[in-house]
Design a protein around this motif. Sequence first.
Motif, PDB file in Angstrom:
ATOM      1  N   LYS A   1       0.828  -1.202   0.000  1.00 60.21           N
ATOM      2  CA  LYS A   1       0.000   0.000   0.000  1.00 60.21           C
ATOM      3  C   LYS A   1       0.862   1.250   0.000  1.00 60.21           C
ATOM      4  N   GLU A   2       0.432   2.236  -0.777  1.00 59.85           N
ATOM      5  CA  GLU A   2       1.033   3.563  -0.733  1.00 59.85           C
ATOM      6  C   GLU A   2       0.189   4.377   0.228  1.00 59.85           C
ATOM      7  N   ILE A   3       0.818   4.982   1.205  1.00 56.72           N
ATOM      8  CA  ILE A   3       0.104   5.713   2.248  1.00 56.72           C
ATOM      9  C   ILE A   3       0.643   7.132   2.295  1.00 56.72           C
ATOM     10  N   VAL A   4      -0.269   8.097   2.278  1.00 56.69           N
ATOM     11  CA  VAL A   4       0.098   9.512   2.239  1.00 56.69           C
ATOM     12  C   VAL A   4      -0.419  10.202   3.491  1.00 56.69           C
ATOM     13  N   PHE A   5       0.457  10.946   4.158  1.00 61.26           N
ATOM     14  CA  PHE A   5       0.101  11.745   5.329  1.00 61.26           C
ATOM     15  C   PHE A   5       0.149  13.218   4.954  1.00 61.26           C
ATOM     16  N   GLN A   6      -0.732  13.977   5.554  1.00 61.19           N
ATOM     17  CA  GLN A   6      -0.721  15.421   5.423  1.00 61.19           C
ATOM     18  C   GLN A   6       0.286  15.995   6.429  1.00 61.19           C
ATOM     19  N   PRO A   7       0.661  17.280   6.296  1.00 57.63           N
ATOM     20  CA  PRO A   7       1.571  17.881   7.278  1.00 57.63           C
ATOM     21  C   PRO A   7       1.068  17.659   8.713  1.00 57.63           C
ATOM     22  N   SER A   8       1.963  17.294   9.601  1.00 50.15           N
ATOM     23  CA  SER A   8       1.706  17.068  11.030  1.00 50.15           C
ATOM     24  C   SER A   8       0.796  15.884  11.333  1.00 50.15           C
ATOM     25  N   GLN A   9       0.389  15.093  10.352  1.00 45.11           N
ATOM     26  CA  GLN A   9      -0.530  13.975  10.613  1.00 45.11           C
ATOM     27  C   GLN A   9       0.173  12.883  11.398  1.00 45.11           C
TER      28      GLN A   9
ATOM     29  N   ILE B   1      10.193   4.738   3.048  1.00 43.38           N
ATOM     30  CA  ILE B   1       9.769   6.128   3.035  1.00 43.38           C
ATOM     31  C   ILE B   1      10.072   6.705   1.657  1.00 43.38           C
ATOM     32  N   ALA B   2       9.018   7.106   0.941  1.00 42.86           N
ATOM     33  CA  ALA B   2       9.181   7.631  -0.418  1.00 42.86           C
ATOM     34  C   ALA B   2       9.391   9.136  -0.422  1.00 42.86           C
ATOM     35  N   GLU B   3       8.703   9.841   0.482  1.00 39.28           N
ATOM     36  CA  GLU B   3       8.821  11.307   0.564  1.00 39.28           C
ATOM     37  C   GLU B   3       8.648  11.740   2.010  1.00 39.28           C
TER      38      GLU B   3
ATOM     39  N   ALA C   1      13.207  10.118   3.498  1.00 37.31           N
ATOM     40  CA  ALA C   1      13.007   9.534   2.175  1.00 37.31           C
ATOM     41  C   ALA C   1      14.210   8.668   1.821  1.00 37.31           C
ATOM     42  N   GLY C   2      13.941   7.441   1.404  1.00 37.27           N
ATOM     43  CA  GLY C   2      15.001   6.493   1.088  1.00 37.27           C
ATOM     44  C   GLY C   2      15.275   5.490   2.186  1.00 37.27           C
ATOM     45  N   ASP C   3      14.753   5.735   3.389  1.00 38.21           N
ATOM     46  CA  ASP C   3      14.947   4.808   4.504  1.00 38.21           C
ATOM     47  C   ASP C   3      13.879   3.715   4.483  1.00 38.21           C
ATOM     48  N   ALA C   4      14.230   2.546   5.014  1.00 41.63           N
ATOM     49  CA  ALA C   4      13.300   1.434   5.155  1.00 41.63           C
ATOM     50  C   ALA C   4      13.056   1.202   6.644  1.00 41.63           C
ATOM     51  N   PHE C   5      11.923   0.548   6.954  1.00 37.20           N
ATOM     52  CA  PHE C   5      11.588   0.274   8.348  1.00 37.20           C
ATOM     53  C   PHE C   5      10.917  -1.088   8.470  1.00 37.20           C
ATOM     54  N   PHE C   6      10.896  -1.593   9.701  1.00 40.73           N
ATOM     55  CA  PHE C   6      10.258  -2.873  10.020  1.00 40.73           C
ATOM     56  C   PHE C   6       9.422  -2.694  11.277  1.00 40.73           C
ATOM     57  N   GLU C   7       8.185  -3.138  11.211  1.00 42.01           N
ATOM     58  CA  GLU C   7       7.307  -3.168  12.379  1.00 42.01           C
ATOM     59  C   GLU C   7       6.967  -4.632  12.657  1.00 42.01           C
ATOM     60  N   PRO C   8       7.473  -5.177  13.770  1.00 42.09           N
ATOM     61  CA  PRO C   8       7.185  -6.571  14.094  1.00 42.09           C
ATOM     62  C   PRO C   8       5.700  -6.754  14.414  1.00 42.09           C
ATOM     63  N   PRO C   9       5.192  -7.967  14.279  1.00 42.77           N
ATOM     64  CA  PRO C   9       3.789  -8.191  14.600  1.00 42.77           C
ATOM     65  C   PRO C   9       3.525  -8.059  16.093  1.00 42.77           C
ATOM     66  N   ASN C  10       2.353  -7.535  16.418  1.00 38.47           N
ATOM     67  CA  ASN C  10       1.860  -7.448  17.799  1.00 38.47           C
ATOM     68  C   ASN C  10       2.776  -6.686  18.748  1.00 38.47           C
TER      69      ASN C  10
ATOM     70  N   LYS D   1       5.071  19.950   5.100  1.00 40.29           N
ATOM     71  CA  LYS D   1       5.153  19.070   3.929  1.00 40.29           C
ATOM     72  C   LYS D   1       4.466  17.744   4.202  1.00 40.29           C
ATOM     73  N   GLY D   2       3.928  17.150   3.156  1.00 41.51           N
ATOM     74  CA  GLY D   2       3.339  15.822   3.258  1.00 41.51           C
ATOM     75  C   GLY D   2       4.422  14.762   3.366  1.00 41.51           C
ATOM     76  N   MET D   3       3.978  13.536   3.621  1.00 37.18           N
ATOM     77  CA  MET D   3       4.884  12.400   3.738  1.00 37.18           C
ATOM     78  C   MET D   3       4.215  11.220   3.047  1.00 37.18           C
TER      79      MET D   3
END
Length: 110
Positions: A33-41, A56-58, A75-84, A97-99
């Motif tokens: 999924k591509e997910i877009v946040f507004q400023p400060s979201q 992180i794309a932007e 932007a350019g960094d990767a992340f991992f969220e473990p389950p639970n 700026k958006g993200m």
Amino acid sequence: MAEPKPSKQTIYRKPLLTAVLEQAKKVGKVEIKEIVFQPSQKTGLHFHPCPVIGYIAEGTVAFQIEGSEEKALRAGDAFFEPPNVKILKFDNASDTKGMKFIAFYLLDAS
């Protein structure tokens, strides 16, 4: 006149992240999924029942997993969220700026 030879181009592979799964997991499908946040979201406290790997794309993210220090993902960094595991912060760090990020959800076959 002879035609110029095509130049050799090197494919460059930049390691971004190695995510270690605590338990062996049979992945039946991956949702991307591509997910877009507004400023400060902000996301607020949350967790996922499956491992999530992302890029992180932007923009910049204030990121914190329970038991770890807060860090900035750019932007350019990767992340991992473990389950639970509680995600304490996954917030757009910019007030102006958006993200945008791409998330890969490693799901069971069901």
